[in-house]
Design an enzyme around this catalytic site. Structure first.
Site, PDB file in Angstrom:
ATOM      1  N   GLN A   1      33.334  41.738  29.843  1.00 25.84           N
ATOM      2  CA  GLN A   1      32.012  42.344  30.044  1.00 25.84           C
ATOM      3  C   GLN A   1      31.483  43.023  28.786  1.00 25.84           C
ATOM      4  OE1 GLN A   1      29.972  41.952  32.499  1.00 25.84           O
ATOM      5  NE2 GLN A   1      31.309  41.027  34.027  1.00 25.84           N
TER       6      GLN A   1
ATOM      7  N   CYS B   1      32.578  38.873  42.877  1.00 23.95           N
ATOM      8  CA  CYS B   1      33.796  38.269  43.420  1.00 23.95           C
ATOM      9  C   CYS B   1      34.139  38.867  44.784  1.00 23.95           C
ATOM     10  CB  CYS B   1      34.957  38.462  42.449  1.00 23.95           C
ATOM     11  SG  CYS B   1      34.578  37.893  40.803  1.00 23.95           S
TER      12      CYS B   1
ATOM     13  N   SER C   1      35.031  35.168  28.163  1.00 21.06           N
ATOM     14  CA  SER C   1      34.447  34.089  28.942  1.00 21.06           C
ATOM     15  C   SER C   1      33.036  33.784  28.440  1.00 21.06           C
ATOM     16  CB  SER C   1      34.389  34.545  30.401  1.00 21.06           C
ATOM     17  OG  SER C   1      34.090  33.468  31.217  1.00 21.06           O
TER      18      SER C   1
HETATM   19  N1  PMP Z   1      37.135  39.974  34.042  1.00 19.74           N
HETATM   20  C1  PMP Z   1      35.963  40.553  34.298  1.00 19.74           C
HETATM   21  C2  PMP Z   1      35.780  42.001  33.950  1.00 19.74           C
HETATM   22  C3  PMP Z   1      34.922  39.822  34.863  1.00 19.74           C
HETATM   23  O1  PMP Z   1      33.754  40.410  35.122  1.00 19.74           O
HETATM   24  C4  PMP Z   1      35.134  38.455  35.167  1.00 19.74           C
HETATM   25  C5  PMP Z   1      34.041  37.620  35.800  1.00 19.74           C
HETATM   26  N2  PMP Z   1      33.629  38.085  37.070  1.00 19.74           N
HETATM   27  C6  PMP Z   1      36.385  37.893  34.888  1.00 19.74           C
HETATM   28  C7  PMP Z   1      37.358  38.675  34.318  1.00 19.74           C
HETATM   29  C8  PMP Z   1      36.692  36.465  35.193  1.00 19.74           C
HETATM   30  O2  PMP Z   1      36.103  35.636  34.257  1.00 19.74           O
HETATM   31  P1  PMP Z   1      35.954  34.059  34.495  1.00 19.74           P
HETATM   32  O3  PMP Z   1      34.765  33.895  35.373  1.00 19.74           O
HETATM   33  O4  PMP Z   1      35.751  33.511  33.126  1.00 19.74           O
HETATM   34  O5  PMP Z   1      37.208  33.579  35.092  1.00 19.74           O
END
Ligand code: PMP
Length: 384
Positions: A182, A327, A202
């Site tokens: 983030q 999520c 990411s």
């Molecule tokens: N860590 C954090 C703090 C996130 O916000 C996210 C995405 N929701 C992820 C990990 C997971 O990333 P990715 O969608 O690339 O798997």
């Protein structure tokens, strides 16, 4: 596909729109330049050049060495990779510490280690959502093998004292991993200076494609202290075997090239502050979670007492925001991050996350204010 007129998208901590430049940069690698980056022929060498140019771009943007960057499918993979590698090393130091407000890809990876007999500490946070350093000092002691704390929280945008925590981990002889997803593109930092041993990133949070990301390993591949968890053909120097996602990697690098400058981040913060001022003026008992802490310039997490967030979202079909983290959406209970900050179940279940991006206009933010204020007044007026 038809996008409803007047839709306002303010859920950029969940995912972002690809920049048109990113889509354009990726385009040739789906068709004309489709080669496998491991193939020795012309098509393969073309793809390989693109992957290595992308690696140099990514490393350059974060003050790292290209030999420290490994392409992955995203941060869930990167975070899990570290926990798995650590467990596979059969360490003598079997204590693990993570913050209690990590993303599920860290939290559940830590819980998995707990089930395998590791002793896991979930570091508490203050009322403002910052990892409590005094508690961390207690928990991170000799016998700790792995510490993992995010750079900024996905729900509140609160920035964590990663440099201090990494120093504590190193004093105890532990490896320090950071989920920096983030923070990327929302605050300046240098991987050379942050003090972390590894970090996960990411592309889809920075206007790049979904399904692409990278892992930073300070030690590179050869001096990495744990065994490589994945078996395969040796791509990414054995760190991440599997055929390269060349279009995704190219798109990721383009997004890294387009990361906002500090002046753009300052504009983003000024717009966010105006948004918060307007909401607070219209709903005086509303509270901003993490208000006193250092926060990302794009994120507002607010509690509107008496306005359950699921009801709010259902009544604002043109506003794309989230309650808790994306999520967890669909689950009626309030966000665990806010509960860890000391909010009651009811307060947590009456919270909204609004997250802008470099593409957000102040006009969109003001439309969001109007939708949130009107809807909350409506919901409150119906309460008995
Ligand atoms: N860590 C954090 C703090 C996130 O916000 C996210 C995405 N929701 C992820 C990990 C997971 O990333 P990715 O969608 O690339 O798997």
């Amino acid at each position: 596909m038809k996008i409803p007129e007047g839709l306002v998208y303010l859920d950029n901590n969940a995912t972002t729109a690809c920049f048109p430049e990113v889509v354009e940069a990726m385009a040739p690698y789906w068709s004309a330049a489709f080669g496998n980056a491991e193939s020795a022929h012309f098509a393969g060498r073309t793809a390989r050049r693109a992957v290595e140019a992308a690696r140099a771009t990514v490393a350059g943007a974060l003050d790292a060495d290209p030999g420290q960057i490994f392409f992955t499918s995203g941060a869930t993979e990167g975070n899990n990779w570290i926990f798995q590698a650590f467990a596979d090393s059969k360490p003598a130091a079997r204590r693990v510490a993570v913050s209690a407000i990590e993303h599920k890809s860290v939290l559940n990876a830590a819980k998995r280690l707990e089930a395998f007999g590791f002793e896991v500490s979930f570091l508490p946070v203050t009322r403002d959502g910052v990892v409590d350093l005094a508690a961390a000092r207690e928990a991170i002691r000799p016998g700790t093998g792995l510490v993992s704390v995010q750079l900024a929280n996905n729900e509140t945008g609160v920035v964590q004292p990663v440099r201090e925590l990494a120093a504590l981990a190193h004093e105890a002889g532990a490896f320090f991993h950071c989920d920096a997803v983030q923070a990327l593109g929302k605050m300046p930092f240098s991987l050379a200076n942050l003090g972390v041993d590894s970090a996960a990133f990411s592309a889809h949070k920075i206007h790049g494609p979904k399904g692409a990301g990278f892992l930073f390993l300070r030690a590179g591949a050869n001096r990495f202290p744990f065994p490589m968890p994945l078996a395969g053909g040796g791509q990414e120097r054995g760190v991440r075997p599997g055929t390269h996602n060349v279009p995704g990697i190219v798109g990721l690098a383009k997004a890294m090239e387009l990361l906002p400058e500090s002046s753009a981040l300052a504009r983003m913060k000024a717009m966010r502050d105006e948004f918060e001022k307007a909401i607070l003026a219209a709903i005086p008992d509303c509270r901003i979670n993490g208000a006193e802490a250092e926060r990302l310039p794009n994120t507002t997490n607010l509690v509107i007492p008496g306005s359950p967030s699921e009801l709010m979202l259902a009544n604002m079909p043109l506003l794309c925001i989230s309650s808790g983290s994306a999520c967890n959406s669909g689950v009626m209970e309030g966000s665990f991050v806010l509960r860890q900050m000391g909010l009651s179940a009811e307060e947590a279940a009456s919270s909204l996350r609004v997250s802008g991006s470099i593409l957000t206009s102040s006009e969109e933010l003001m439309r969001a204010v109007s939708m949130i204020v009107t809807t909350s007044q409506h919901i409150r007026s119906m309460a008995i």
